[in-house]
Design an enzyme around this catalytic site. Structure first.
Site, PDB file in Angstrom:
ATOM      1  CE1 TYR A   1      46.115  14.072  -2.208  1.00 33.37           C
ATOM      2  CE2 TYR A   1      44.244  14.560  -0.786  1.00 33.37           C
ATOM      3  CZ  TYR A   1      45.171  14.963  -1.730  1.00 33.37           C
ATOM      4  OH  TYR A   1      45.162  16.259  -2.197  1.00 33.37           O
TER       5      TYR A   1
ATOM      6  N   GLY B   1      37.224   6.890   4.383  1.00 34.31           N
ATOM      7  CA  GLY B   1      38.276   7.842   4.735  1.00 34.31           C
ATOM      8  C   GLY B   1      37.806   9.284   4.745  1.00 34.31           C
TER       9      GLY B   1
ATOM     10  CG  ASP C   1      56.562   9.021 -13.158  1.00 31.90           C
ATOM     11  OD1 ASP C   1      56.900   9.539 -12.066  1.00 31.90           O
ATOM     12  OD2 ASP C   1      55.697   8.134 -13.240  1.00 31.90           O
TER      13      ASP C   1
ATOM     14  NE  ARG D   1      34.608  10.522  -1.708  1.00 32.75           N
ATOM     15  CZ  ARG D   1      34.311  11.785  -2.040  1.00 32.75           C
ATOM     16  NH1 ARG D   1      33.447  12.039  -2.989  1.00 32.75           N
ATOM     17  NH2 ARG D   1      34.889  12.786  -1.435  1.00 32.75           N
TER      18      ARG D   1
HETATM   19  N1  LIG Z   1      41.228  19.083  -6.431  1.00 29.96           N
HETATM   20  C1  LIG Z   1      41.189  19.413  -5.153  1.00 29.96           C
HETATM   21  O1  LIG Z   1      40.112  19.730  -4.599  1.00 29.96           O
HETATM   22  C2  LIG Z   1      42.463  19.459  -4.335  1.00 29.96           C
HETATM   23  C3  LIG Z   1      42.373  19.751  -2.968  1.00 29.96           C
HETATM   24  C4  LIG Z   1      43.547  19.802  -2.220  1.00 29.96           C
HETATM   25  C5  LIG Z   1      44.764  19.597  -2.821  1.00 29.96           C
HETATM   26  N2  LIG Z   1      44.829  19.313  -4.148  1.00 29.96           N
HETATM   27  C6  LIG Z   1      46.142  19.098  -4.735  1.00 29.96           C
HETATM   28  O2  LIG Z   1      46.262  19.860  -5.917  1.00 29.96           O
HETATM   29  C7  LIG Z   1      47.114  19.202  -6.848  1.00 29.96           C
HETATM   30  C8  LIG Z   1      46.449  19.132  -8.211  1.00 29.96           C
HETATM   31  O3  LIG Z   1      45.218  18.437  -8.096  1.00 29.96           O
HETATM   32  P1  LIG Z   1      44.208  18.266  -9.316  1.00 29.96           P
HETATM   33  O4  LIG Z   1      42.843  18.244  -8.746  1.00 29.96           O
HETATM   34  O5  LIG Z   1      44.563  19.233 -10.371  1.00 29.96           O
HETATM   35  O6  LIG Z   1      44.569  16.765  -9.776  1.00 29.96           O
HETATM   36  P2  LIG Z   1      44.804  16.178 -11.255  1.00 29.96           P
HETATM   37  O7  LIG Z   1      44.837  14.695 -11.085  1.00 29.96           O
HETATM   38  O8  LIG Z   1      43.825  16.744 -12.214  1.00 29.96           O
HETATM   39  O9  LIG Z   1      46.238  16.729 -11.619  1.00 29.96           O
HETATM   40  C9  LIG Z   1      47.418  16.120 -11.192  1.00 29.96           C
HETATM   41  C10 LIG Z   1      48.362  16.123 -12.386  1.00 29.96           C
HETATM   42  O10 LIG Z   1      49.633  15.612 -11.972  1.00 29.96           O
HETATM   43  C11 LIG Z   1      50.067  14.660 -12.948  1.00 29.96           C
HETATM   44  N3  LIG Z   1      50.936  13.695 -12.244  1.00 29.96           N
HETATM   45  C12 LIG Z   1      50.603  12.872 -11.221  1.00 29.96           C
HETATM   46  N4  LIG Z   1      51.673  12.141 -10.848  1.00 29.96           N
HETATM   47  C13 LIG Z   1      52.708  12.527 -11.647  1.00 29.96           C
HETATM   48  C14 LIG Z   1      54.065  12.127 -11.741  1.00 29.96           C
HETATM   49  N5  LIG Z   1      54.591  11.199 -10.941  1.00 29.96           N
HETATM   50  N6  LIG Z   1      54.848  12.725 -12.683  1.00 29.96           N
HETATM   51  C15 LIG Z   1      54.341  13.690 -13.503  1.00 29.96           C
HETATM   52  N7  LIG Z   1      53.050  14.102 -13.451  1.00 29.96           N
HETATM   53  C16 LIG Z   1      52.244  13.519 -12.528  1.00 29.96           C
HETATM   54  C17 LIG Z   1      48.798  14.027 -13.491  1.00 29.96           C
HETATM   55  O11 LIG Z   1      48.974  13.427 -14.751  1.00 29.96           O
HETATM   56  C18 LIG Z   1      47.872  15.231 -13.534  1.00 29.96           C
HETATM   57  O12 LIG Z   1      47.989  15.928 -14.761  1.00 29.96           O
HETATM   58  C19 LIG Z   1      47.433  17.842  -6.228  1.00 29.96           C
HETATM   59  O13 LIG Z   1      48.708  17.902  -5.642  1.00 29.96           O
HETATM   60  C20 LIG Z   1      46.365  17.662  -5.178  1.00 29.96           C
HETATM   61  O14 LIG Z   1      46.818  16.859  -4.121  1.00 29.96           O
HETATM   62  C21 LIG Z   1      43.697  19.217  -4.918  1.00 29.96           C
END
Ligand SMILES: NC(=O)c1ccc[n+]([C@@H]2O[C@H](COP(=O)([O-])OP(=O)(O)OC[C@H]3O[C@@H](n4cnc5c(N)ncnc54)[C@H](O)[C@@H]3O)[C@@H](O)[C@H]2O)c1
Length: 334
Positions: free
Chosen positions: A147, A290, A58, A288
């Site tokens: 968020y 927000g 973490d 949803r």
């Molecule tokens: N999916 C989208 O459309 C989108 C859009 C804008 C920004 N983002 C950003 O992209 C990034 C990745 O998003 P995603 O869609 O792959 O999400 P995801 O939830 O699939 O991946 C996030 C990963 O981070 C890990 N994680 C979370 N908190 C943690 C912690 N405290 N310590 C260690 N690991 C931790 C989770 O286990 C997961 O594997 C994020 O920062 C998200 O905010 C995503």
């Protein structure tokens, strides 16, 4: 060349990124706590590549041993976060704690070990309700959910560390990410998924009922308009950012990553129907919270600073998702 530390490498975007970085010859140190990530993708990546070490951790916990053991970390690409808008409205504490405290601990550990280069995953949610489109990086920042606010807070910490402590950074603000790796081998496994294109493809393939959960908003077809960027295109921009940070100093940049145009929810659903030849049931689900009506990116800065532009169309994204879900109907199972 040194190593890249990738946080969130077991998640959707981070796993596609890790595959891409490894394919391009980088040595990767991955960190994830499997909060929303999957163990199976780590096994797949370990079997496929030699230059990959992984720590189940973490980011809020002590990270010193990782930097000590992996002596040659040159740069961090920080994807790990909690990232569901709806959940953040119900549980803001989780979002501020995980996203802000986790990032702060990571940043402080980086500086302790003299690692002063980061690529940070931010989001268009930092802008809030759009005041004009396309949205450029100077658009006012008024997040309307915890968020987006948590991401803006981390951006600000990074900016201050850039000014005062010599941290070099690319803050990349993603719009809506879609698709899987081009070969359909690595993709999204969120359960339940909140990502429209993913859900529409699953609906068309008959894997899961597709629910429209968008609010009725003031757009031509009353469904929200978003900018859907392919996950490999997005990560190719990260690769360019990494290369630039490794070569140059004094980089303090905030850049949008999108396609530069928007599609409404109904347009995406029709597109998925057209490509799959399947009719999707449009069951209206619970709206949803927000959310806002319309947002799409100006990507002029990404073109100029990174020399990047997206290469894949929404058709390419849908096709990669079909390949992914045909092999993994429910994504990674564990
Ligand atoms: N999916 C989208 O459309 C989108 C859009 C804008 C920004 N983002 C950003 O992209 C990034 C990745 O998003 P995603 O869609 O792959 O999400 P995801 O939830 O699939 O991946 C996030 C990963 O981070 C890990 N994680 C979370 N908190 C943690 C912690 N405290 N310590 C260690 N690991 C931790 C989770 O286990 C997961 O594997 C994020 O920062 C998200 O905010 C995503």
């Amino acid at each position: 060349m040194g190593k890249i530390l990738v946080t969130g490498c077991a998640g959707y975007i981070g796993s596609v990124a890790t595959d891409l970085f490894l394919k391009n010859g980088y040595a990767i140190v991955g960190v994830d706590n499997f909060q929303t990530g999957y163990r199976l993708v780590i096994e797949v990546l370990k079997n496929k590549y030699k230059n990959f070490s992984f720590y189940e951790r973490d980011l809020k916990d002590n990270l010193d041993d990782i930097f000590q053991k992996e002596k040659d970390i040159k740069i961090v690409v920080h994807y790990a976060a909690s990232c569901m808008v709806d959940e953040s409205m119900k549980d803001p504490q989780k979002y501020f704690s995980n996203n802000v405290c986790g990032s702060l601990n990571l940043l402080n550990t980086m500086l302790k070990f003299n690692v002063k280069k980061i690529v940070f995953s931010s989001t268009c949610a930092v802008y809030g309700e759009t005041q004009y489109t396309p949205v450029d990086e100077n658009h006012p920042k008024n997040p309307i959910n915890p968020y987006g606010e948590s991401k803006r807070m981390v951006e600000k910490i990074i900016e201050w560390y850039g000014k005062l402590l010599g941290l070099n950074y690319f803050i990349l603000r993603y719009f809506n990410v879609c698709g899987a790796s081009d070969d359909g081998e690595i993709g999204d496994s969120k359960k339940p998924s909140v990502l429209l294109v993913q859900n529409a493809v699953r609906g068309a393939l008959g894997i899961e009922k597709f629910y429209l959960t968008c609010p009725k908003v003031d757009t031509p077809d009353n469904t929200p308009i978003r900018d859907y960027i392919n996950v490999v295109d997005l990560n190719e921009a990260h690769l360019l950012a990494v290369e630039k940070l490794l070569k140059e100093d004094n980089i303090f940049e905030i850049i949008n990553l999108g396609t530069g145009s928007g599609n409404s929810v109904l347009e995406i659903v029709s597109k998925v129907e057209e490509i799959t030849g399947k009719k999707i049931d449009r069951v209206f689900g619970k709206t949803r919270a927000g959310e806002y009506a319309k947002i799409y990116a100006s990507i002029e800065k990404a073109k100029k600073v990174l020399g990047w532009q997206p290469k894949r169309t929404i058709e390419d994204s849908v096709k990669s998702l079909i390949a992914w879900y045909q092999k993994h109907p429910n994504g990674w199972e564990k």
